[in-house]
Design a protein around this motif. Structure first.
Motif, PDB file in Angstrom:
ATOM      1  N   SER A  56      35.252  36.587  41.682  1.00 20.40           N
ATOM      2  CA  SER A  56      35.910  36.435  40.611  1.00 20.40           C
ATOM      3  C   SER A  56      37.365  35.893  40.818  1.00 20.40           C
ATOM      4  O   SER A  56      38.073  36.587  41.484  1.00 20.40           O
ATOM      5  N   ALA A  57      37.569  34.917  39.941  1.00 19.92           N
ATOM      6  CA  ALA A  57      39.005  34.323  39.930  1.00 19.92           C
ATOM      7  C   ALA A  57      40.070  35.361  39.205  1.00 19.92           C
ATOM      8  O   ALA A  57      41.222  35.152  39.553  1.00 19.92           O
ATOM      9  N   ARG A  58      39.637  36.103  38.292  1.00 19.90           N
ATOM     10  CA  ARG A  58      40.442  36.920  37.717  1.00 19.90           C
ATOM     11  C   ARG A  58      41.058  38.362  38.627  1.00 19.90           C
ATOM     12  O   ARG A  58      41.795  38.887  38.488  1.00 19.90           O
ATOM     13  N   LEU A  59      40.078  38.609  39.540  1.00 20.33           N
ATOM     14  CA  LEU A  59      39.869  39.979  40.071  1.00 20.33           C
ATOM     15  C   LEU A  59      39.993  39.587  41.878  1.00 20.33           C
ATOM     16  O   LEU A  59      41.101  39.930  42.490  1.00 20.33           O
ATOM     17  N   VAL A  60      38.614  39.383  42.193  1.00 27.54           N
ATOM     18  CA  VAL A  60      38.501  39.174  43.850  1.00 27.54           C
ATOM     19  C   VAL A  60      39.441  38.403  44.560  1.00 27.54           C
ATOM     20  O   VAL A  60      40.075  38.605  45.460  1.00 27.54           O
ATOM     21  N   LEU A  61      39.564  36.960  43.981  1.00 29.44           N
ATOM     22  CA  LEU A  61      40.469  35.929  44.618  1.00 29.44           C
ATOM     23  C   LEU A  61      41.811  36.333  44.739  1.00 29.44           C
ATOM     24  O   LEU A  61      42.631  36.168  45.790  1.00 29.44           O
ATOM     25  N   PRO A  62      42.584  36.694  43.649  1.00 31.11           N
ATOM     26  CA  PRO A  62      43.857  36.980  43.648  1.00 31.11           C
ATOM     27  C   PRO A  62      44.189  38.179  44.670  1.00 31.11           C
ATOM     28  O   PRO A  62      45.163  38.328  45.439  1.00 31.11           O
ATOM     29  N   TRP A  63      43.140  39.055  44.569  1.00 38.00           N
ATOM     30  CA  TRP A  63      43.321  40.397  45.605  1.00 38.00           C
ATOM     31  C   TRP A  63      43.200  39.870  47.103  1.00 38.00           C
ATOM     32  O   TRP A  63      43.947  40.228  47.844  1.00 38.00           O
ATOM     33  N   PRO A 272      43.370  41.475  31.874  1.00 40.80           N
ATOM     34  CA  PRO A 272      44.394  41.615  32.927  1.00 40.80           C
ATOM     35  C   PRO A 272      45.653  42.197  32.582  1.00 40.80           C
ATOM     36  O   PRO A 272      46.373  42.892  33.044  1.00 40.80           O
ATOM     37  N   TYR A 273      46.088  41.892  31.023  1.00 39.97           N
ATOM     38  CA  TYR A 273      47.320  42.626  30.520  1.00 39.97           C
ATOM     39  C   TYR A 273      47.068  44.079  30.558  1.00 39.97           C
ATOM     40  O   TYR A 273      48.075  44.816  30.815  1.00 39.97           O
TER      41      TYR A 273
END
Length: 441
Positions: A56-63, A272-273
């Motif tokens: 997920s670009a919202r969760l896994v990749l940022p992490w 995300p917010y």
């Protein structure tokens, strides 16, 4: 038992349909093959939905980038790139799609493109650090997203040719539930092995799983017995794309749907917010990678089939209900923030907020996808999908302004704005005409 009888039994159970001959708005030649088409498409979508959760670009990749020391500018570019590049080029893809009588090969090619992008990303994660890693991930995510756009526009067209009305939402819902279960199991592994959470080996493993999932999905999708469709309406891609955009005001029902879908994006933007609000005010342990994946997986598992069945009878009501739910979650988060901020530190409160947000997001996705496929015809489905997604690409890019609002005025103001947009989305969705029961095409 023959493969055909087994497929028909699986179809009858999952579609809750003992008569495999129920065919609405699909060619007669596709009717006998509907059980096989349903099962193969369901398996393909389950694999890719699971892949979406794992990378997920919202969760896994940022992490991942944060854990491995990539600069923040790369992290902030992930979601806009992932979402907009999967949507903006679809008008041009749709013109090429319409020139081909069999469209499933576009989806197969797009799935292989996503697998190859993730394979290259895996090697980058295994060998690179800091800015070099950031640049590699961003470029490869762009290629991944463009490939995803091809799959998106092709799948709605193939679905409309092979799976009957009153079965499409059910298929999406079952796929979401199955992927949710598998995501939940993955999240539990991460939670019970906390030492792995920031390690390179975890991200290499997740990316490797994604590669396998997208390659397997491509093989399954290639077996769908799609019948040849109309090829009229091709032409110069740019000219035809500009003509297609006029549908937004020429087709009032379609224009109304696009406005409703654009407003529904509040359900996705809010997640995300809300996470940020919990992190800043509550400092809850539930904002770990494994726990966030757990909330998303559990939401898909429990709500996917419910949203899917409801979408088959009234997809516009599903859109409205999901928007109401999202707005209520936003309101609850803001109420806690203003009056009982310490409650955000309670793990069960954070879990309930994140879970409810994910359920609402699943409902919005299933409802609007089913509505678009049911509203369109075999001749214009790819075109309407591409126009709708192109507009959404622009809307998602405009969502970058929310980051500026957050920086200037705070996360609470962002959530107030998203709550207001959610109310408008509810009103717009309720005013959409019913298309789920309309069998005229």
């Amino acid at each position: 038992m023959t493969d055909k009888k087994l497929t028909e039994r699986v179809y009858g159970y999952l579609a809750e349909d003992e008569d495999a001959r129920v065919c609405k708005d699909i060619p007669e030649s596709a009717c006998n093959e509907q059980p096989r088409s349903f099962v193969l498409m369901l398996l393909s979508l389950t694999l890719t939905k699971l892949g979406d959760s794992l990378v997920s670009a919202r969760l896994v990749l940022p992490w991942m980038l944060s854990s491995l020391g990539a600069p923040a500018m790369f992290i902030s570019a992930l979601v806009p790139l992932r979402e907009s590049l999967a949507l903006l080029p679809q008008l041009f893809v749709a013109q090429k799609l319409r020139e081909q009588p069999v469209r499933k090969w576009f989806w197969v090619a797009g799935s292989i493109g996503q697998a190859v992008s993730l394979l290259a990303m895996l090697f980058a994660v295994a060998t690179l650090d800091e800015s070099a890693l950031g640049w590699s991930v961003v470029v490869l995510l762009a290629i991944f997203s463009l490939s995803r756009g091809i799959c998106s526009v092709a799948n709605k067209d193939v679905t409309g040719k092979t799976v009957s009305k009153t079965r499409r939402g059910r298929m999406s819902g079952v796929a979401a539930s199955a992927a949710g279960l598998l995501t939940l199991l993955t999240a539990l592994v991460i939670i019970f092995a906390p030492d792995m959470e920031g390690q390179r080996s975890l991200f290499v493993g997740l990316l490797g799983a994604g590669v396998v999932l997208w390659f397997a999905a491509a093989l399954l999708y290639a077996g769908i017995p799609e019948v040849a469709g109309a090829t009229e309406g091709g032409g110069n891609a740019l000219t035809e794309a500009l003509k297609s955009m006029s549908l937004l005001w020429q087709d009032r029902q379609f224009g109304h749907f696009v406005i409703s879908r654009a407003l529904l994006v509040a359900a996705a933007f809010a997640i995300p917010y809300i996470v940020v609000l919990i992190q800043r005010e509550g400092e809850s342990e539930l904002t770990s990678l494994g726990s966030l994946m757990l909330a998303s997986g559990l939401a898909g598992l429990l709500a996917g089939r419910f949203w899917g069945r409801w979408s088959d009878s009234a997809s516009h009501h599903v859109m409205a209900a999901a928007s109401v739910m999202s707005t209520l979650v936003i309101s609850a988060a803001l109420a806690l923030y203003y009056w009982i901020p310490e409650a955000l530190g309670a793990q069960w409160v954070a879990a309930l907020l994140l879970f409810s947000s994910a359920v609402a997001h699943h409902g919005a996705r299933v409802g609007r996808k089913t509505y678009l496929v049911d509203m369109a015809t075999q001749d214009n489905r790819a075109q309407l999908t591409a126009v709708s997604n192109t507009v959404m690409g622009v809307v998602l890019l405009a969502g970058l302004l929310l980051g500026w609002v957050d920086a200037a005025y705070g996360v609470a103001v962002v959530l107030w704005a998203l709550g207001a947009i959610g109310l408008l989305a509810t009103l717009a969705a309720l005013r959409l005409p019913d298309v789920s029961g309309d069998t005229s095409g």
